[in-house]
Design a protein around this motif. Structure first.
Motif, PDB file in Angstrom:
ATOM      1  N   GLY A 179       1.394  11.392  -5.380  1.00 19.39           N
ATOM      2  CA  GLY A 179       1.621  10.255  -5.289  1.00 19.39           C
ATOM      3  C   GLY A 179       2.596   9.674  -5.468  1.00 19.39           C
ATOM      4  O   GLY A 179       3.462  10.138  -5.090  1.00 19.39           O
ATOM      5  N   GLU A 227      -0.227   4.712  -5.369  1.00 19.83           N
ATOM      6  CA  GLU A 227      -1.368   5.501  -4.562  1.00 19.83           C
ATOM      7  C   GLU A 227      -1.371   6.463  -4.582  1.00 19.83           C
ATOM      8  O   GLU A 227       0.306   7.965  -4.506  1.00 19.83           O
ATOM      9  N   ARG A 267      -8.613   9.848  -4.455  1.00 17.23           N
ATOM     10  CA  ARG A 267      -8.207   8.650  -4.059  1.00 17.23           C
ATOM     11  C   ARG A 267      -8.154   7.757  -5.039  1.00 17.23           C
ATOM     12  O   ARG A 267      -9.182   7.192  -4.808  1.00 17.23           O
ATOM     13  N   GLU A 313       3.003  -0.964  -6.243  1.00 20.22           N
ATOM     14  CA  GLU A 313       1.897  -0.241  -6.176  1.00 20.22           C
ATOM     15  C   GLU A 313       1.649   0.724  -6.684  1.00 20.22           C
ATOM     16  O   GLU A 313       2.585   1.652  -5.770  1.00 20.22           O
ATOM     17  N   SER A 338      -5.950   3.507  -5.362  1.00 24.21           N
ATOM     18  CA  SER A 338      -4.880   2.777  -4.580  1.00 24.21           C
ATOM     19  C   SER A 338      -5.679   1.923  -5.459  1.00 24.21           C
ATOM     20  O   SER A 338      -6.270   1.379  -5.538  1.00 24.21           O
ATOM     21  N   ARG A 339      -4.233   1.327  -6.183  1.00 23.37           N
ATOM     22  CA  ARG A 339      -4.608   0.575  -7.088  1.00 23.37           C
ATOM     23  C   ARG A 339      -2.855  -0.406  -7.163  1.00 23.37           C
ATOM     24  O   ARG A 339      -1.636   0.321  -7.364  1.00 23.37           O
ATOM     25  N   THR A 340      -3.291  -1.656  -7.273  1.00 26.52           N
ATOM     26  CA  THR A 340      -2.154  -2.643  -8.228  1.00 26.52           C
ATOM     27  C   THR A 340      -1.782  -2.697  -9.619  1.00 26.52           C
ATOM     28  O   THR A 340      -2.713  -3.465  -9.753  1.00 26.52           O
TER      29      THR A 340
END
Length: 82
Positions: free
Chosen positions: A69, A55, A27, A53, A29-31
């Motif tokens: 995602g 995911e 998984r 953003e 998650s990153r901006t």
């Protein structure tokens, strides 16, 4: 035209850690900052540098890697019918 990926690009994700084991899961998650060309030129798009953003769910499958995602960002634009 080059087909090589630039691994320094924040929109390129390394799947090497998944290996070749079907069912392996990662998984992310990153901006990231929006690139200049995220949208439809002259109509609607995310301003360059605006936060996006991300995911993601990366899963190793027999055929390769399945990626699912969402990406969230604020877009700006004008009605093209007006």
């Amino acid at each position: 035209m080059s087909t090589r990926l630039d691994h320094r690009n924040p929109l390129v994700f390394d799947t090497h850690e998944l290996g070749r084991r079907p069912g392996a899961l990662q998984r992310i998650s990153r901006t990231v900052d929006a690139p200049a060309d995220l949208g439809v030129a002259g109509v609607v798009g995310v301003p360059e540098g605006a936060p996006v953003e991300i995911e993601l769910r990366l899963e190793s499958v027999m055929e390769g890697v399945l990626v699912t995602g969402t990406a969230r960002a604020s877009a700006e634009g004008e009605c093209v019918r007006c």
